[in-house]
Design a protein around this motif. Sequence first.
Motif, PDB file in Angstrom:
ATOM      1  N   PHE A 139       0.830  -1.206   0.000  1.00 16.66           N
ATOM      2  CA  PHE A 139       0.000   0.000   0.000  1.00 16.66           C
ATOM      3  C   PHE A 139       0.864   1.255   0.000  1.00 16.66           C
ATOM      4  O   PHE A 139       0.533   2.252   0.631  1.00 16.66           O
ATOM      5  N   ASP A 140       1.960   1.191  -0.720  1.00 15.60           N
ATOM      6  CA  ASP A 140       2.853   2.341  -0.844  1.00 15.60           C
ATOM      7  C   ASP A 140       2.872   2.782  -2.307  1.00 15.60           C
ATOM      8  O   ASP A 140       3.582   2.203  -3.137  1.00 15.60           O
ATOM      9  N   PRO A 141       2.098   3.808  -2.655  1.00 18.91           N
ATOM     10  CA  PRO A 141       2.027   4.238  -4.066  1.00 18.91           C
ATOM     11  C   PRO A 141       3.356   4.696  -4.625  1.00 18.91           C
ATOM     12  O   PRO A 141       3.581   4.629  -5.845  1.00 18.91           O
ATOM     13  N   ASN A 142       4.241   5.137  -3.768  1.00 21.43           N
ATOM     14  CA  ASN A 142       5.544   5.619  -4.232  1.00 21.43           C
ATOM     15  C   ASN A 142       6.451   4.495  -4.711  1.00 21.43           C
ATOM     16  O   ASN A 142       7.439   4.752  -5.399  1.00 21.43           O
ATOM     17  N   ASN A 143       6.132   3.269  -4.318  1.00 16.05           N
ATOM     18  CA  ASN A 143       6.964   2.128  -4.711  1.00 16.05           C
ATOM     19  C   ASN A 143       6.138   1.066  -5.458  1.00 16.05           C
ATOM     20  O   ASN A 143       6.427  -0.127  -5.377  1.00 16.05           O
ATOM     21  N   GLY A 144       5.114   1.517  -6.180  1.00 17.20           N
ATOM     22  CA  GLY A 144       4.329   0.587  -6.983  1.00 17.20           C
ATOM     23  C   GLY A 144       3.185  -0.073  -6.255  1.00 17.20           C
ATOM     24  O   GLY A 144       2.524  -0.951  -6.825  1.00 17.20           O
ATOM     25  N   ASP A 185      -2.901   2.584  -3.637  1.00 17.89           N
ATOM     26  CA  ASP A 185      -3.261   3.727  -2.801  1.00 17.89           C
ATOM     27  C   ASP A 185      -4.218   3.222  -1.717  1.00 17.89           C
ATOM     28  O   ASP A 185      -5.284   2.671  -2.035  1.00 17.89           O
ATOM     29  N   PRO A 186      -3.860   3.343  -0.432  1.00 15.87           N
ATOM     30  CA  PRO A 186      -4.735   2.826   0.625  1.00 15.87           C
ATOM     31  C   PRO A 186      -6.114   3.457   0.621  1.00 15.87           C
ATOM     32  O   PRO A 186      -7.105   2.816   0.965  1.00 15.87           O
ATOM     33  N   ASP A 187      -6.214   4.714   0.201  1.00 15.44           N
ATOM     34  CA  ASP A 187      -7.518   5.372   0.148  1.00 15.44           C
ATOM     35  C   ASP A 187      -8.384   4.761  -0.961  1.00 15.44           C
ATOM     36  O   ASP A 187      -9.599   4.563  -0.777  1.00 15.44           O
ATOM     37  N   SER A 188      -7.762   4.477  -2.105  1.00 18.77           N
ATOM     38  CA  SER A 188      -8.513   3.847  -3.198  1.00 18.77           C
ATOM     39  C   SER A 188      -8.971   2.447  -2.807  1.00 18.77           C
ATOM     40  O   SER A 188     -10.097   2.034  -3.131  1.00 18.77           O
ATOM     41  N   PHE A 189      -8.124   1.737  -2.089  1.00 20.44           N
ATOM     42  CA  PHE A 189      -8.502   0.395  -1.638  1.00 20.44           C
ATOM     43  C   PHE A 189      -9.662   0.484  -0.645  1.00 20.44           C
ATOM     44  O   PHE A 189     -10.640  -0.287  -0.735  1.00 20.44           O
ATOM     45  N   GLU A 231      -4.905  -2.630  -8.001  1.00 22.59           N
ATOM     46  CA  GLU A 231      -4.061  -3.833  -8.021  1.00 22.59           C
ATOM     47  C   GLU A 231      -3.129  -3.816  -6.813  1.00 22.59           C
ATOM     48  O   GLU A 231      -2.452  -2.816  -6.570  1.00 22.59           O
ATOM     49  N   LEU A 232      -3.129  -4.921  -6.099  1.00 18.63           N
ATOM     50  CA  LEU A 232      -2.232  -5.033  -4.944  1.00 18.63           C
ATOM     51  C   LEU A 232      -0.888  -5.609  -5.391  1.00 18.63           C
ATOM     52  O   LEU A 232      -0.825  -6.658  -6.042  1.00 18.63           O
ATOM     53  N   LYS A 233       0.147  -4.899  -5.024  1.00 19.22           N
ATOM     54  CA  LYS A 233       1.505  -5.324  -5.386  1.00 19.22           C
ATOM     55  C   LYS A 233       1.860  -6.634  -4.694  1.00 19.22           C
ATOM     56  O   LYS A 233       1.678  -6.772  -3.481  1.00 19.22           O
ATOM     57  N   PRO A 234       2.378  -7.627  -5.449  1.00 19.60           N
ATOM     58  CA  PRO A 234       2.806  -8.883  -4.803  1.00 19.60           C
ATOM     59  C   PRO A 234       3.950  -8.632  -3.821  1.00 19.60           C
ATOM     60  O   PRO A 234       4.821  -7.790  -4.072  1.00 19.60           O
TER      61      PRO A 234
END
Length: 328
Positions: free
Chosen positions: A265-270, A273-277, A319-322
């Motif tokens: 949930f870190d948009p800066n690292n791929g 966005d926790p708010d979008s989730f 999309e949740l980053k693996p």
Amino acid sequence: MFFFLTLLSLYRIGRTAPERRREHVTPTCRRLPPDLVANTSKVERTMNQEASLNSRKRKRRNNRRKTEITSTKLSNTTVTHSANLSVKQLPSTSTVFKSSSKPSSFLEKMKAKLSGGHFRMINEKLYTCSGGEALNYFKEDPSLFNMYHTGYQEQMSRWPEQPVNIIMKWLKDHSSSLVVADFGCGDARLAKGVKNKVFSIDLVSNDPSVIACDMSNTPLDSSSIDVSVFCLSLMGTNFPSFLQEAHRVLKQNGWLLIAEVKSRFDPNNGGADPDSFSEAVCDLGFTSVSKDFSNKMFILLYFKKKPKNNSSREITWPELKPCLYKRR
């Protein structure tokens, strides 16, 4: 003349040998000078003193030898006794290997490296396939599930704090009558740590209390659960279907608790966005109650099920980053 010589001879023969010896010695002794007699006495005294000194030296040497022999015997006895004690106190080889936490041989290091490689491979598989595919994957070889969870526990041991412990505390702060569904329970640690009735759900069951199934299609009844928990278990590509199943089984005003790796949930690292989730979860029929980003390893999201879901719009899921582990 002849007669006189005869008488002299008879006189000499008639005297005893001791008389002749005294007659011979006495005149000689009388002729010794006084200083010679004094020197002789000094020599005799010196010789007696030396003899006495040598005798004392011999006694001291003998005493030292006896002492050394006794000390040698005692030291040998002590060494033997100490050796026996040391042998008795030495731990067995099996005990040494059991107490050692680090690999002690090249073979063990290679086994640990191979095990870590298997964990990374299985972990990547679970994050990049659907829940149904993961279920079939473990059905073909159930030992892979044990291998995965062994590596998972090794990774979790490095975390300063475990998210499952925080969820346990949350449940203990609430009523123990709340019925819980633990989606992706692993070793069912949550069920073992609280007094609540817990339905433990995962892809493989190594415990009679665990329900083995696809988390998007559980055997739980609708509106039968008070708290649904996802503790580091939103792993499949179809994770929205897991949350839809949690919504189905929850009662009205039931709780949804999500703990996930922070990097997802870190948009800066791929990451997402926790708010979008959170917005997507709310569109599913939940209300966001709180978010906890205080831990550096994971985040905690708390939702409650709405009495009625009036939203009819299509949900857009980020999309949740693996969460993939680097090779070490």
